[in-house]
Design a protein around this motif. Structure first.
Motif, PDB file in Angstrom:
ATOM      1  N   ASN A  96       0.849  -1.193   0.000  1.00 20.44           N
ATOM      2  CA  ASN A  96       0.000   0.000   0.000  1.00 20.44           C
ATOM      3  C   ASN A  96       0.881   1.238   0.000  1.00 20.44           C
ATOM      4  N   ALA A  97       0.493   2.211  -0.814  1.00 18.15           N
ATOM      5  CA  ALA A  97       1.189   3.497  -0.836  1.00 18.15           C
ATOM      6  C   ALA A  97       0.168   4.603  -0.630  1.00 18.15           C
ATOM      7  N   ASN A  98       0.437   5.462   0.332  1.00 25.14           N
ATOM      8  CA  ASN A  98      -0.433   6.613   0.607  1.00 25.14           C
ATOM      9  C   ASN A  98       0.188   7.810  -0.096  1.00 25.14           C
ATOM     10  N   VAL A  99      -0.400   8.192  -1.226  1.00 30.52           N
ATOM     11  CA  VAL A  99       0.236   9.113  -2.171  1.00 30.52           C
ATOM     12  C   VAL A  99      -0.387  10.499  -2.112  1.00 30.52           C
ATOM     13  N   VAL A 100       0.466  11.513  -2.131  1.00 29.16           N
ATOM     14  CA  VAL A 100       0.004  12.899  -2.219  1.00 29.16           C
ATOM     15  C   VAL A 100      -0.199  13.247  -3.689  1.00 29.16           C
ATOM     16  N   LEU A 101      -1.459  13.583  -4.042  1.00 27.12           N
ATOM     17  CA  LEU A 101      -1.790  14.016  -5.398  1.00 27.12           C
ATOM     18  C   LEU A 101      -2.560  15.316  -5.278  1.00 27.12           C
ATOM     19  N   GLY A 102      -1.931  16.422  -5.677  1.00 24.82           N
ATOM     20  CA  GLY A 102      -2.595  17.709  -5.516  1.00 24.82           C
ATOM     21  C   GLY A 102      -2.877  17.965  -4.053  1.00 24.82           C
ATOM     22  N   PRO A 103      -4.126  18.362  -3.729  1.00 26.33           N
ATOM     23  CA  PRO A 103      -4.445  18.667  -2.338  1.00 26.33           C
ATOM     24  C   PRO A 103      -4.862  17.458  -1.499  1.00 26.33           C
ATOM     25  N   GLY A 104      -4.899  16.296  -2.102  1.00 25.12           N
ATOM     26  CA  GLY A 104      -5.422  15.147  -1.399  1.00 25.12           C
ATOM     27  C   GLY A 104      -4.427  14.015  -1.216  1.00 25.12           C
ATOM     28  N   LEU A 105      -4.830  13.064  -0.352  1.00 28.41           N
ATOM     29  CA  LEU A 105      -4.069  11.843  -0.117  1.00 28.41           C
ATOM     30  C   LEU A 105      -4.889  10.671  -0.623  1.00 28.41           C
ATOM     31  N   TYR A 106      -4.238   9.750  -1.331  1.00 28.14           N
ATOM     32  CA  TYR A 106      -4.957   8.624  -1.913  1.00 28.14           C
ATOM     33  C   TYR A 106      -4.182   7.334  -1.639  1.00 28.14           C
ATOM     34  N   ASP A 107      -4.914   6.283  -1.378  1.00 25.60           N
ATOM     35  CA  ASP A 107      -4.323   4.971  -1.164  1.00 25.60           C
ATOM     36  C   ASP A 107      -4.308   4.188  -2.466  1.00 25.60           C
ATOM     37  N   TYR A 108      -3.149   3.623  -2.779  1.00 23.46           N
ATOM     38  CA  TYR A 108      -3.007   2.753  -3.938  1.00 23.46           C
ATOM     39  C   TYR A 108      -2.491   1.400  -3.472  1.00 23.46           C
ATOM     40  N   TRP A 109      -2.993   0.349  -4.127  1.00 24.20           N
ATOM     41  CA  TRP A 109      -2.649  -1.018  -3.761  1.00 24.20           C
ATOM     42  C   TRP A 109      -2.016  -1.746  -4.934  1.00 24.20           C
ATOM     43  N   GLY A 110      -1.083  -2.642  -4.598  1.00 22.24           N
ATOM     44  CA  GLY A 110      -0.556  -3.537  -5.609  1.00 22.24           C
ATOM     45  C   GLY A 110      -1.493  -4.715  -5.817  1.00 22.24           C
ATOM     46  N   GLN A 111      -1.104  -5.582  -6.741  1.00 18.16           N
ATOM     47  CA  GLN A 111      -1.953  -6.715  -7.093  1.00 18.16           C
ATOM     48  C   GLN A 111      -1.771  -7.892  -6.136  1.00 18.16           C
ATOM     49  N   GLY A 112      -0.752  -7.840  -5.320  1.00 16.72           N
ATOM     50  CA  GLY A 112      -0.497  -8.896  -4.350  1.00 16.72           C
ATOM     51  C   GLY A 112       0.535  -9.893  -4.835  1.00 16.72           C
ATOM     52  N   THR A 113       1.264 -10.451  -3.890  1.00 21.21           N
ATOM     53  CA  THR A 113       2.240 -11.498  -4.206  1.00 21.21           C
ATOM     54  C   THR A 113       2.092 -12.612  -3.169  1.00 21.21           C
ATOM     55  N   GLN A 114       2.070 -13.832  -3.655  1.00 22.19           N
ATOM     56  CA  GLN A 114       1.826 -14.984  -2.773  1.00 22.19           C
ATOM     57  C   GLN A 114       3.099 -15.374  -2.033  1.00 22.19           C
ATOM     58  N   VAL A 115       2.951 -15.558  -0.729  1.00 24.12           N
ATOM     59  CA  VAL A 115       4.029 -16.108   0.102  1.00 24.12           C
ATOM     60  C   VAL A 115       3.502 -17.396   0.725  1.00 24.12           C
ATOM     61  N   THR A 116       4.192 -18.485   0.480  1.00 28.13           N
ATOM     62  CA  THR A 116       3.790 -19.777   1.030  1.00 28.13           C
ATOM     63  C   THR A 116       4.944 -20.355   1.829  1.00 28.13           C
TER      64      THR A 116
END
Length: 119
Positions: A96-116
């Motif tokens: 997860n990345a909490n990104v500053v875009l203009g005046p706001g903060l937005y959360d972006y997620w990756g697609q995930g990676t499996q750990v077994t």
């Protein structure tokens, strides 16, 4: 547009180690916190570790002393070094990345990676 891409998952025996990487790219002014979450089958997604832009890290109790989160602000990249892995660490790990875009903060997620982790 912002993209978040994880890498480094895989299959490992109990007691082994893995290192996850996550890179954020796109129209990024700056990134506040970055973190790793995981979701095991039938369970809710949970925070594993997070790190602020200044380098302050927090960890779930279940991984303290075994996992280390780090970050390279020049590359918008976060890492998760996982040592002494246990079968209960098996999950899909999401960045997860909490990104500053203009005046706001937005959360972006990756697609995930499996750990077994096998016992």
């Amino acid at each position: 547009q912002v993209q978040v891409v994880e890498s480094g998952g895989g299959l490992v025996q109990a007691g082994g180690s893995l290192r996850l990487s996550c890179a954020a790219s796109g129209s990024i002014f700056s990134i506040n916190a970055m973190g790793w979450y995981r979701q095991a089958p039938g369970k809710q997604r949970e925070l594993v570790a997070a790190i602020t832009s200044g380098g302050t890290a927090t960890y779930a109790d279940s991984v303290k002393g075994r996992f280390t989160i780090s970050r390279d602000n020049t590359k918008n990249t976060v890492y998760l070094q996982m040592n002494s892995l246990k079968p209960e660490d098996t999950a899909v790990y999401y960045c997860n990345a909490n990104v500053v875009l203009g005046p706001g903060l937005y959360d972006y997620w990756g697609q995930g990676t499996q750990v077994t982790v096998s016992s």
